[in-house]
Design a protein around this motif. Structure first.
Motif, short mmCIF file in Angstrom:
data_model
loop_
_atom_site.label_atom_id
_atom_site.label_comp_id
_atom_site.label_asym_id
_atom_site.label_seq_id
_atom_site.Cartn_x
_atom_site.Cartn_y
_atom_site.Cartn_z
N VAL A 186 -12.00 -0.39 4.60
CA VAL A 186 -10.58 -0.70 4.74
C VAL A 186 -9.83 -0.93 5.72
N THR A 187 -9.11 -2.10 6.01
CA THR A 187 -8.34 -2.19 7.23
C THR A 187 -6.79 -1.84 7.09
N VAL A 188 -6.10 -1.74 8.25
CA VAL A 188 -4.70 -1.71 8.02
C VAL A 188 -4.09 -2.92 7.44
N ALA A 189 -4.90 -4.17 7.64
CA ALA A 189 -4.36 -5.41 7.07
C ALA A 189 -4.42 -5.23 5.60
N ASP A 190 -5.48 -4.83 5.16
CA ASP A 190 -5.48 -4.58 3.77
C ASP A 190 -4.71 -3.74 2.92
N ILE A 191 -4.17 -2.46 3.68
CA ILE A 191 -3.38 -1.63 3.13
C ILE A 191 -2.00 -2.39 3.40
N ALA A 192 -1.60 -3.06 4.26
CA ALA A 192 -0.17 -3.92 4.49
C ALA A 192 -0.29 -4.60 2.99
N SER A 193 -1.22 -5.63 2.74
CA SER A 193 -1.39 -6.35 1.53
C SER A 193 -1.15 -5.87 0.49
N GLU A 194 -1.89 -4.57 0.25
CA GLU A 194 -1.66 -4.19 -0.91
C GLU A 194 -0.13 -3.24 -1.39
N ALA A 195 0.34 -3.21 -0.20
CA ALA A 195 1.70 -2.39 -0.24
C ALA A 195 2.64 -3.60 -0.16
N GLN A 196 2.37 -4.64 -0.03
CA GLN A 196 3.11 -5.89 0.01
C GLN A 196 4.11 -5.63 1.27
N ILE A 197 3.74 -5.41 2.29
CA ILE A 197 4.46 -5.43 3.43
C ILE A 197 3.86 -6.08 4.75
N ALA A 198 4.40 -6.10 5.69
CA ALA A 198 3.84 -6.48 7.04
C ALA A 198 3.01 -5.79 7.72
N LYS A 199 1.89 -6.27 8.37
CA LYS A 199 0.95 -5.01 8.72
C LYS A 199 1.67 -4.52 10.01
N GLY A 200 2.72 -5.06 10.63
CA GLY A 200 3.44 -4.22 11.86
C GLY A 200 4.31 -3.38 11.13
N THR A 201 4.59 -3.22 10.05
CA THR A 201 5.51 -2.40 9.33
C THR A 201 4.60 -1.12 9.15
N VAL A 202 3.33 -1.10 8.84
CA VAL A 202 2.48 -0.11 8.64
C VAL A 202 2.62 0.75 9.97
N TYR A 203 2.44 -0.10 11.34
CA TYR A 203 2.40 0.67 12.46
C TYR A 203 3.70 1.36 12.83
N LYS A 204 4.71 1.14 12.16
CA LYS A 204 5.90 1.77 12.39
C LYS A 204 5.96 3.21 11.82
N HIS A 205 5.04 3.27 10.77
CA HIS A 205 4.75 4.65 10.07
C HIS A 205 3.50 5.52 10.64
N PHE A 206 2.69 4.78 10.70
CA PHE A 206 1.21 5.39 11.46
C PHE A 206 0.88 4.57 12.63
N ALA A 207 0.32 5.16 13.56
CA ALA A 207 -0.06 4.19 14.93
C ALA A 207 -1.18 3.73 14.55
N SER A 208 -2.00 4.14 13.71
CA SER A 208 -3.48 3.67 13.40
C SER A 208 -3.98 4.08 11.95
N LYS A 209 -5.14 3.37 11.54
CA LYS A 209 -5.62 4.06 10.40
C LYS A 209 -5.94 5.53 10.29
N GLU A 210 -6.63 5.84 11.35
CA GLU A 210 -7.11 7.18 11.67
C GLU A 210 -5.89 8.20 11.35
N GLU A 211 -4.76 7.91 12.01
CA GLU A 211 -3.49 8.99 11.82
C GLU A 211 -3.03 8.65 10.37
N LEU A 212 -3.25 7.55 9.67
CA LEU A 212 -2.82 7.39 8.31
C LEU A 212 -3.65 8.45 7.65
N CYS A 213 -4.84 8.36 7.91
CA CYS A 213 -5.99 9.14 7.20
C CYS A 213 -5.69 10.59 7.43
#
Length: 238
Positions: A34-61
């Motif tokens: 699963v990619t950050v883009a997949d997560i952004a799509s599922e959350a219905q937000i822009a991919k860049g918005t995810v990075y405002k909260h988590f610098a990487s998928k590793e940090e999110l994990c």
């Protein structure tokens, strides 16, 4: 305490939505793809918005893993406060199984990411939180086991010699559950509940079993109890 502003609440809500979206996508065998883009799509937000909260998928994990472990510690702290030691340990083991089974996606992420090298790569706030949780878990288990040694229910030995095998047995059991291998004995019809009882009983039996001084290489039975443990045992008797 000052109430969070509207902007802060929106930020927290969006962060929660990202975590929920990730957990939904991680609830599969191929979750690591699963990619950050997949997560952004599922959350219905822009991919860049995810990075405002988590610098990487590793940090999110890492955040998911720490939240999962925090929840596990909290459920341990609710375990039978007035029970004898062995009943308390039995309750804790079952609570751990229940926690893992109730949160399968977070459990898989936690299982894959909990190694020390992963934790050391996390941003400082998450890394420190991880180290604090590790210390809290060890302290909690050590206190319970030392209580059992003081009461005579558990033979005295270094607590590490109990915590390590308990952890290993639990990991092995969860692996069999995830791979659906707990019914692999020929001609057996073991339910999941029966399997959990078997594992729990085995852990309890291993804890109370006496160990000869020369059973483990490099150990000398009671004499190997650390100075820290000796101090705690002594202070508890006063």
């Amino acid at each position: 305490m000052t109430a969070p502003s509207l902007k802060q609440r929106q930020f927290q809500e969006r962060e929660g939505a990202i975590i929920c979206a990730a957990l939904k996508l991680f609830d599969q065998d191929q979750w690591q793809q699963v990619t950050v883009a997949d997560i952004a799509s599922e959350a219905q937000i822009a991919k860049g918005t995810v990075y405002k909260h988590f610098a990487s998928k590793e940090e999110l994990c890492g955040r998911i893993m720490l939240d999962f472990h925090q929840g596990l510690l909290e459920t341990f702290e609710q375990a039978l406060p007035n029970a004898n030691t062995l009943s308390l340990i039995r309750d804790m083991i079952r609570r751990a199984f229940d926690h893992y089974l109730a949160h399968p996606a977070a459990a898989r992420v936690s299982y894959a990411c909990r190694c020390n090298s992963f934790i050391q790569r996390l941003p400082d706030p998450l890394r420190v939180r991880g180290e604090e949780l590790d210390s809290a878990f060890f302290g909690f288990f050590a206190d319970v086991l030392l209580q059992g040694m003081r009461s005579g229910q558990i033979p005295q030995r270094p607590v590490e010699q109990l915590i390590l095998p308990i952890h290993a047995i639990f990991d092995g059991a969860m692996g069999k559950i995830w791979r659906n291998e707990y019914q692999e004995i020929p001609d057996s019809d073991v339910s999941l509940e029966q399997f959990l009882d078997i594992i729990t009983n085995f852990v309890i039996a291993s804890i109370v079993a006496p160990i000869a001084d020369d059973d483990l290489p490099g150990t000398t039975g009671h004499k190997d109890i650390t100075q820290c443990e000796k101090s705690r045992l002594v202070s508890a008797t006063h």
